[in-house]
Write an enzyme that holds these catalytic residues in place. Structure first.
Site, PDB file in Angstrom:
ATOM      1  N   GLU A 195      -9.700  -4.077   4.867  1.00 61.14           N
ATOM      2  CA  GLU A 195      -9.396  -3.012   3.815  1.00 61.14           C
ATOM      3  C   GLU A 195      -8.262  -3.341   2.866  1.00 61.14           C
ATOM      4  O   GLU A 195      -8.472  -3.289   1.616  1.00 61.14           O
ATOM      5  CB  GLU A 195      -9.000  -1.804   4.545  1.00 61.14           C
ATOM      6  N   ASP A 228      -2.160  -4.548   3.273  1.00 66.03           N
ATOM      7  CA  ASP A 228      -2.387  -4.834   4.622  1.00 66.03           C
ATOM      8  C   ASP A 228      -3.194  -5.930   4.942  1.00 66.03           C
ATOM      9  O   ASP A 228      -4.144  -6.383   4.427  1.00 66.03           O
ATOM     10  CB  ASP A 228      -2.877  -3.607   5.375  1.00 66.03           C
ATOM     11  N   TYR A 254       1.916  -4.927  13.341  1.00 70.80           N
ATOM     12  CA  TYR A 254       0.595  -4.122  12.352  1.00 70.80           C
ATOM     13  C   TYR A 254      -0.191  -3.702  13.802  1.00 70.80           C
ATOM     14  O   TYR A 254      -0.609  -4.304  14.713  1.00 70.80           O
ATOM     15  CB  TYR A 254      -0.246  -5.477  11.826  1.00 70.80           C
ATOM     16  N   ARG A 314      -3.305  -2.167  13.582  1.00 68.97           N
ATOM     17  CA  ARG A 314      -4.861  -2.056  13.680  1.00 68.97           C
ATOM     18  C   ARG A 314      -5.389  -3.598  14.045  1.00 68.97           C
ATOM     19  O   ARG A 314      -5.351  -4.426  13.317  1.00 68.97           O
ATOM     20  CB  ARG A 314      -5.380  -1.856  12.411  1.00 68.97           C
ATOM     21  N   ASP A 330      -5.773  -7.106   6.548  1.00 69.35           N
ATOM     22  CA  ASP A 330      -7.256  -6.832   7.333  1.00 69.35           C
ATOM     23  C   ASP A 330      -8.140  -6.811   6.103  1.00 69.35           C
ATOM     24  O   ASP A 330      -7.867  -6.988   4.981  1.00 69.35           O
ATOM     25  CB  ASP A 330      -7.065  -5.585   8.078  1.00 69.35           C
ATOM     26  N   HIS A 345      -4.864 -10.751  14.485  1.00 66.37           N
ATOM     27  CA  HIS A 345      -3.541 -10.585  14.310  1.00 66.37           C
ATOM     28  C   HIS A 345      -2.988 -10.480  15.804  1.00 66.37           C
ATOM     29  O   HIS A 345      -3.766 -10.332  16.751  1.00 66.37           O
ATOM     30  CB  HIS A 345      -3.249  -9.023  14.006  1.00 66.37           C
ATOM     31  N   GLU A 380       0.881  -1.264  -0.078  1.00 60.62           N
ATOM     32  CA  GLU A 380      -0.122  -0.032  -0.129  1.00 60.62           C
ATOM     33  C   GLU A 380       0.795   1.232  -0.046  1.00 60.62           C
ATOM     34  O   GLU A 380       0.435   2.257  -0.872  1.00 60.62           O
ATOM     35  CB  GLU A 380      -1.027  -0.019   1.158  1.00 60.62           C
TER      36      GLU A 380
END
Length: 622
Positions: A84, A80, A288, A290, A82, A335, A7
């Site tokens: 998104e 990433d 990570y 989030r 997740d 995670h 990203e």
């Protein structure tokens, strides 16, 4: 050539350094497609099919990425880990079109280190379409709410307003808390303390029981009357108890707990905390950021144990590595917790930057989570009074305190809210024996008042959002930021206070859409999205259920908004033209008072404040 797409450009540069020749690393710079900005973009009658378009300004980048995908021998989509990130990877594949038999993989890693990246590329997986569906379902629901409710709010309240599915619920929490504060009736009460002397050592005891009831006097006169009765009385110790209390370390940070600790300890907003954490993640310093999971990789625990043993000693090391469980019922735990990728990279104690301070906070919390508990000796003593020892009064004083006997994890990290018991925090009790006579020094009376609930700080609001199941780790910071940026709440000192505009908007959405903006409903919808992500539920089921409940409320709210427009005084022309579109300027009455706007609204959104002419006072003629 093998292609890796991530990203961020910073992440791409770092990963390219790990991989060397034969690899090419590109960055999508976030999302590349989304719903159109100027129209609904959802075919409600056609199964809620979204009509995605390339984001403005991303056209050339998309062409470059599609070309790279088609030319590569192998493609690793490493966005990433997740929902998104999964959606970004999926959209890139959709834009690339048919790739025949080209090898396309999904690589996911929780830390940007050479070992983690190479391990993920060596063991890739297929695209998780359930995660993509969950992200898409959330985006569709958010678009339907925002795109259909916001114009009604503008019409009904005659202002430029926006209502988001989760941001409005966050606003609701702030507004409802403010109303509890406004409606709270403060009451005064008085308590009694005894300052006592035990063989030359002074300590305090608080009146604990009066005729077996808790004691709060409703007037100072009642307290003074008791003080008079106690003059000349004898005091002596009753039962004495001493226990060892363990204070266990907290788990490593999740997104929510990191935002709370950074707010309280470093004065950072949730949004700023996530910006700094993003940079630390891209630099390969932390995992990570989030996440709502508290698990830790065994190798990371082993590395932490080495640091603890080397720097603090065996006494600070737990016999076995601890395990933690999340408290939130809606936690996804996809995670690890947030931790340093390499605990040997010690924090710089002299660093002044916010990023370095945040890294130090993460490092300390993680190391502390693997250490032994702190130990306190907690002492409590009952104190009796009476004319004689044989005839005690029907009252009891209590003295309590605590003493740290082993610091444990507190050697490294301490939360400001570790101890809730104020008496245990500050009190001290000397060595006493049961039946020991005491000398009364003073009987001070303390006046206090009942307190309303506190306003939310940004950290406390994030905590409430997590507790109620509103949003997810990736959305906490943005929810708080939006209601601040749109001036629906103001920050006074450190507290969030709803503005008049925010309160008016909240009342409209809660009254007209009681189901959609209800706290419990929002949590239930998040749980349904989790079921989509796990493959237990289909996207269309969630959307159908939502629409059946939303559509009737949308109908009645539309009728209400139109009635409000019809009843409103007509806009008055002011004899000027709009500087943006050339239309006629009119004076309107908005939720914050009168303002000048373009008659072509909503096509043209030009506005300005009403200019108030100074009042001229003429002398009175004699």
């Amino acid at each position: 050539m093998k292609l890796v797409i991530v990203e961020s450009p910073a992440k791409a540069k770092k990963i390219a350094g790990y991989l060397g020749d034969g690899w090419k690393v590109e960055a999508s710079r976030g999302h590349v497609r989304d719903l159109p900005e100027t129209e609904l973009g959802i075919d409600v009658d056609g199964g809620f099919c979204p009509q995605y378009t390339v984001l403005p300004g991303k056209g050339n980048l998309v062409k470059k990425l599609v070309k790279a995908i088609r030319e590569a021998n192998e493609v690793y989509l490493a966005t990433d880990p997740d929902r998104e990130g999964e959606a970004i990877a999926w959209h890139l594949l959709q834009l690339a079109g048919k790739l025949k038999s080209k090898a396309v993989f999904r690589a996911a890693f929780n830390a940007i280190t050479e070992d983690a990246v190479k391990a993920a590329l060596a063991d890739p997986r297929q695209m998780d379409t359930a995660l993509v569906e969950a992200q898409s379902a959330r985006r569709i629901v958010d678009r339907l709410v925002g795109y259909l409710v916001s114009p009604l709010a503008c019409k009904a309240l005659d202002g430029r307003l926006s209502a988001g599915r989760v941001q409005s619920v966050a606003l609701r929490l702030v507004v409802e808390r403010e109303r509890k504060i406004e409606g709270f009736v403060t009451e005064a009460y008085w308590t009694l303390r005894a300052l006592l002397d035990a063989d030359g050592t002074r300590f305090e005891a608080t009146l604990h029981k009066l005729k077996d009831a808790d004691v709060k006097f409703s007037s100072s006169e009642k307290a003074k009357k008791l003080v008079g009765l106690l003059q000349g009385a004898s005091f002596w110790t009753g039962k004495i108890g001493q226990t060892l209390k363990l204070l266990k370390p907290l788990p490593p940070f999740t997104t929510s707990s990191l935002q709370q600790a950074a707010s309280k300890g470093l004065g950072l907003s949730p949004d700023k905390t996530m910006q700094l954490a993003q940079t630390l993640y891209e630099q390969g310093l932390i995992t990570y950021h989030r996440t709502d999971g508290v698990t830790v990789a065994p190798e990371a625990q082993a590395a932490a144990r080495e640091v603890i043993l080397r720097d603090y000693g065996q006494v600070y090391l737990q016999p076995t590595s601890p395990t933690y469980k999340v408290k939130s019922a809606n936690a996804q735990e996809a995670h690890e917790a947030i931790r340093p990728t390499d605990v040997s990279k010690l924090p710089d104690e002299n660093a002044e930057s916010d990023g370095a301070k945040l890294y130090a906070l993460i490092w300390r919390r993680f190391i502390a989570s693997q250490m032994t508990s702190a130990r306190y000796t907690v002492t409590g003593a009952l104190i009796y009074a009476g004319q004689t020892r044989e005839k005690p009064f029907p009252l009891v004083f209590k003295a309590s305190g605590r003493e740290l006997v082993f610091d444990g994890f507190l050697r490294v990290y301490e939360e400001p809210d570790d101890v809730d018991d104020e008496a245990e925090k500050s009190g001290t009790v000397p060595a006493l024996k049961e039946g020991q006579p005491l000398t009364l020094v003073d009987l001070p009376i303390d006046e206090s008042q009942t307190r309303p609930p506190s306003r939310y700080s940004e950290a406390a609001l994030v905590q409430a959002l997590e507790k109620h199941g509103i949003g997810r780790p990736s959305t906490y910071a943005s929810m708080v930021k939006v209601i601040k940026d749109k001036q629906y709440v103001a920050v006074k000192q450190k507290w969030l206070v709803p503005t008049e505009t925010g309160t008016t908007l909240c009342d409209f959405v809660v009254e007209r859409f009681p189901g959609v903006f209800e706290v419990g409903y929002t949590a239930r919808l998040e749980a349904a999205l989790d079921r989509v992500a796990s493959g237990e539920m289909q996207q269309v089921e969630v959307l159908d259920t939502f629409w059946r409940g939303f559509q009737p409320q949308l109908k009645t709210a539309t009728e209400y908004a139109l009635a409000q427009v019809k009843a409103r005084p007509k806009a008055q022309p002011i004899g000027e033209t709009c500087p943006e579109c050339g239309g006629e300027l009119v004076e309107r009455q908005g939720s914050n008072g009168p303002f000048v706007g373009c008659a072509n609204y909503p096509t043209c959104t030009y506005t300005r404040n009403v200019e108030h002419k100074p009042l001229v006072l003429h002398p009175v003629e004699e």
